[in-house]
Design a protein around this motif. Structure first.
Motif, PDB file in Angstrom:
ATOM      1  N   PRO A 303       0.825  -1.214   0.000  1.00 62.10           N
ATOM      2  CA  PRO A 303       0.000   0.000   0.000  1.00 62.10           C
ATOM      3  C   PRO A 303       0.857   1.261   0.000  1.00 62.10           C
ATOM      4  O   PRO A 303       1.954   1.285   0.558  1.00 62.10           O
ATOM      5  CB  PRO A 303      -0.804  -0.120   1.295  1.00 62.10           C
ATOM      6  CG  PRO A 303       0.014  -1.015   2.173  1.00 62.10           C
ATOM      7  CD  PRO A 303       0.670  -1.988   1.241  1.00 62.10           C
ATOM      8  N   LYS A 337      -3.550 -11.847  12.560  1.00 63.88           N
ATOM      9  CA  LYS A 337      -3.600 -12.341  11.178  1.00 63.88           C
ATOM     10  C   LYS A 337      -2.853 -13.646  10.989  1.00 63.88           C
ATOM     11  O   LYS A 337      -2.918 -14.255   9.916  1.00 63.88           O
ATOM     12  CB  LYS A 337      -3.015 -11.283  10.229  1.00 63.88           C
ATOM     13  CG  LYS A 337      -3.718  -9.932  10.321  1.00 63.88           C
ATOM     14  CD  LYS A 337      -5.194 -10.043   9.957  1.00 63.88           C
ATOM     15  CE  LYS A 337      -5.880  -8.685  10.015  1.00 63.88           C
ATOM     16  NZ  LYS A 337      -7.327  -8.807   9.689  1.00 63.88           N
ATOM     17  N   ASP A 363      -0.586 -12.560  -1.639  1.00 64.66           N
ATOM     18  CA  ASP A 363      -1.851 -11.817  -1.561  1.00 64.66           C
ATOM     19  C   ASP A 363      -2.451 -11.907  -0.162  1.00 64.66           C
ATOM     20  O   ASP A 363      -3.019 -10.924   0.337  1.00 64.66           O
ATOM     21  CB  ASP A 363      -2.847 -12.360  -2.582  1.00 64.66           C
ATOM     22  CG  ASP A 363      -2.558 -11.891  -3.997  1.00 64.66           C
ATOM     23  OD1 ASP A 363      -1.920 -10.820  -4.158  1.00 64.66           O
ATOM     24  OD2 ASP A 363      -2.959 -12.584  -4.949  1.00 64.66           O
ATOM     25  N   ARG A 364      -2.347 -13.075   0.457  1.00 64.15           N
ATOM     26  CA  ARG A 364      -2.849 -13.209   1.826  1.00 64.15           C
ATOM     27  C   ARG A 364      -2.125 -12.242   2.759  1.00 64.15           C
ATOM     28  O   ARG A 364      -2.753 -11.581   3.594  1.00 64.15           O
ATOM     29  CB  ARG A 364      -2.673 -14.650   2.320  1.00 64.15           C
ATOM     30  CG  ARG A 364      -3.071 -14.838   3.778  1.00 64.15           C
ATOM     31  CD  ARG A 364      -2.857 -16.266   4.236  1.00 64.15           C
ATOM     32  NE  ARG A 364      -2.903 -16.360   5.694  1.00 64.15           N
ATOM     33  CZ  ARG A 364      -2.635 -17.464   6.383  1.00 64.15           C
ATOM     34  NH1 ARG A 364      -2.333 -18.590   5.743  1.00 64.15           N
ATOM     35  NH2 ARG A 364      -2.677 -17.459   7.714  1.00 64.15           N
ATOM     36  N   LEU A 366      -0.554  -9.418   1.872  1.00 63.84           N
ATOM     37  CA  LEU A 366      -0.870  -8.040   1.494  1.00 63.84           C
ATOM     38  C   LEU A 366      -2.235  -7.611   2.021  1.00 63.84           C
ATOM     39  O   LEU A 366      -2.403  -6.487   2.509  1.00 63.84           O
ATOM     40  CB  LEU A 366      -0.800  -7.895  -0.033  1.00 63.84           C
ATOM     41  CG  LEU A 366       0.603  -7.978  -0.628  1.00 63.84           C
ATOM     42  CD1 LEU A 366       0.533  -8.234  -2.129  1.00 63.84           C
ATOM     43  CD2 LEU A 366       1.397  -6.700  -0.340  1.00 63.84           C
ATOM     44  N   GLU A 367      -3.220  -8.510   1.936  1.00 67.53           N
ATOM     45  CA  GLU A 367      -4.533  -8.192   2.473  1.00 67.53           C
ATOM     46  C   GLU A 367      -4.473  -7.968   3.983  1.00 67.53           C
ATOM     47  O   GLU A 367      -5.028  -6.995   4.503  1.00 67.53           O
ATOM     48  CB  GLU A 367      -5.512  -9.335   2.154  1.00 67.53           C
ATOM     49  CG  GLU A 367      -6.923  -9.097   2.657  1.00 67.53           C
ATOM     50  CD  GLU A 367      -7.870 -10.245   2.339  1.00 67.53           C
ATOM     51  OE1 GLU A 367      -9.020 -10.191   2.776  1.00 67.53           O
ATOM     52  OE2 GLU A 367      -7.435 -11.191   1.639  1.00 67.53           O
ATOM     53  N   ALA A 368      -3.760  -8.858   4.676  1.00 65.12           N
ATOM     54  CA  ALA A 368      -3.634  -8.723   6.132  1.00 65.12           C
ATOM     55  C   ALA A 368      -2.864  -7.461   6.501  1.00 65.12           C
ATOM     56  O   ALA A 368      -3.216  -6.747   7.454  1.00 65.12           O
ATOM     57  CB  ALA A 368      -2.930  -9.955   6.697  1.00 65.12           C
ATOM     58  N   ASN A 370      -2.630  -4.653   4.818  1.00 68.99           N
ATOM     59  CA  ASN A 370      -3.508  -3.490   4.613  1.00 68.99           C
ATOM     60  C   ASN A 370      -4.484  -3.333   5.781  1.00 68.99           C
ATOM     61  O   ASN A 370      -4.737  -2.214   6.249  1.00 68.99           O
ATOM     62  CB  ASN A 370      -4.294  -3.640   3.302  1.00 68.99           C
ATOM     63  CG  ASN A 370      -3.485  -3.221   2.093  1.00 68.99           C
ATOM     64  OD1 ASN A 370      -2.779  -2.235   2.132  1.00 68.99           O
ATOM     65  ND2 ASN A 370      -3.602  -3.975   1.006  1.00 68.99           N
ATOM     66  N   GLU A 371      -5.038  -4.446   6.233  1.00 63.90           N
ATOM     67  CA  GLU A 371      -6.000  -4.383   7.336  1.00 63.90           C
ATOM     68  C   GLU A 371      -5.347  -3.934   8.636  1.00 63.90           C
ATOM     69  O   GLU A 371      -5.916  -3.155   9.396  1.00 63.90           O
ATOM     70  CB  GLU A 371      -6.671  -5.748   7.501  1.00 63.90           C
ATOM     71  CG  GLU A 371      -7.593  -6.107   6.347  1.00 63.90           C
ATOM     72  CD  GLU A 371      -8.120  -7.525   6.426  1.00 63.90           C
ATOM     73  OE1 GLU A 371      -7.716  -8.259   7.367  1.00 63.90           O
ATOM     74  OE2 GLU A 371      -8.917  -7.930   5.567  1.00 63.90           O
TER      75      GLU A 371
END
Length: 375
Positions: A303, A337, A363-364, A366-368, A370-371
């Motif tokens: 991000p 996470k 991707d897992r 990156l999503e975590a 970001n959260e």
């Protein structure tokens, strides 16, 4: 009796692992983006690796270096082929710290000199000689402090030249990428300048590839992006995917003599079997190319948060620097996470995933990530 308490432990007890996944004693699954300090190179419990060690243990697990070990000879041949250093020789030991200490000792034997130039923020290990080469006063005891080591800034060729001109320098030691010091990369021009300066002043150029080597950056060694050839290359960590193993590649200009280096456990049958299996897997599964591709993907997809100061590194050796302490972020990634990451200093999240990390696993993360940043 209790353990000598020198580690700050997270409240996780891993009991099983496969690939880039770890399970704890409660059955919780974790994504491993740290590989136990860059040690797990080809993934946890790879079937070929497990089979190789099991098969070897059923034959012979250990004998000393007083006998011929054909696995050592095969490992030397294979590393030479994969790395492009087939005209170098291999000395095997047990760890990166031992490799760096043996490299410094060999350089001093060769030159008859006793000074070494190292770099600020460097980390080369915790044994007596290796810790003296490390720019961290907190881990250097009075006993370790008597070595003649001069620290200069990374990428400052003029400072290196000034120190070499003073004389008495046996070697210059530099990491392919500074790991514990914050994922700082020596520039290609700087490494090329080091090569020229060491040639001019008769100093040995040592490349510490303990953390940055073995395919982690997309080439076998990180320094190979600059096109130079060091005199000694040190290895450890991922060389045998968790079985203790290290070594040095030694250029043809060095002459071995009996007894100048030695080790009890280094290059034992199990270590060599594990190291050969690692090379098999890296080649068969294209893990060097995967490390570069997935590492680039993570870098590009991170991000664009104002909290992130800079992202540094290459391949699957990445540092995400913040202007704040990252301990809360790392803990949130781990406990909320269920993702293992590392740190470098107080302000950097450090990623040293196994080279088999997939884009889906990236991707897992990156999503975590970001959260966690948005929380």
């Amino acid at each position: 009796m209790e353990l000598f308490d020198v580690y700050s432990l997270f409240n996780v007890t891993p009991v099983r692992a496969q690939g880039c996944t770890v399970w704890d004693d409660k059955g919780q699954e974790y994504l491993d983006l740290y590989g136990g300090h860059a040690v797990i190179s080809v993934g946890h419990c790879h079937p070929h690796y497990v089979a190789a060690l099991t098969e070897q243990l059923n034959k012979i697990g250990f004998y000393s270096n007083s006998v011929r070990n054909p696995l050592q000879e095969e490992l030397a041949r294979r590393i030479g082929e994969v790395s492009g250093y087939d005209d170098y020789t291999l000395f095997l030991d047990n760890s990166g710290a031992e490799s760096n200490e043996n490299a410094a000792k060999l350089a001093s034997f060769h030159t008859g000199k006793d000074r070494i130039i190292a770099f600020r923020r460097s980390f080369h290990g915790r044994t007596s000689g290796a810790v003296a080469l490390t720019d961290n006063p907190a881990i250097v005891s009075p006993f370790n402090a008597h070595h003649r080591v001069t620290f200069v800034d990374l990428n400052d060729g003029d400072a290196v030249a000034d120190e070499l001109a003073k004389g008495g320098v046996a070697a210059v030691i530099v990491e392919g990428i500074q790991g514990c010091g914050g994922i700082h990369l020596p520039s290609s021009g700087f490494l090329q300048a080091l090569r020229r300066l060491c040639d001019r002043y008769g100093a040995v150029l040592i490349l510490d590839e303990v953390q940055s080597g073995y395919g982690r950056t997309g080439k076998f060694f990180a320094h190979q992006w600059s096109g130079i050839r060091p005199d000694i290359i040190t290895m450890g960590k991922g060389i045998a995917n968790g079985f203790p193993c290290g070594g040095i590649l030694v250029s043809p200009m060095f002459q071995a003599r009996k007894g100048m280096l030695g080790t009890t456990f280094g290059g034992n049958y199990l270590a060599c079997a594990g190291a050969l299996a690692v090379l098999d897997i890296i080649e068969r599964e294209g893990l060097m190319a995967n490390a570069l591709a997935v590492g680039d993907y993570i870098r590009e997809a991170l991000p664009k948060s104002g909290r992130i100061k800079e992202v540094r590194g290459k391949g699957l050796m990445l540092g995400i620097e913040f202007d704040e302490r990252v301990a809360p972020l790392r803990e949130a990634l781990l406990y909320d996470k269920h993702i293992f990451t590392g740190v470098a200093g107080q302000n950097m999240i450090r990623l040293l995933a196994p080279l088999c990390l997939t884009r889906a696993e990236a991707d897992r993360f990156l999503e975590a990530f970001n959260e966690v940043l948005a929380a």
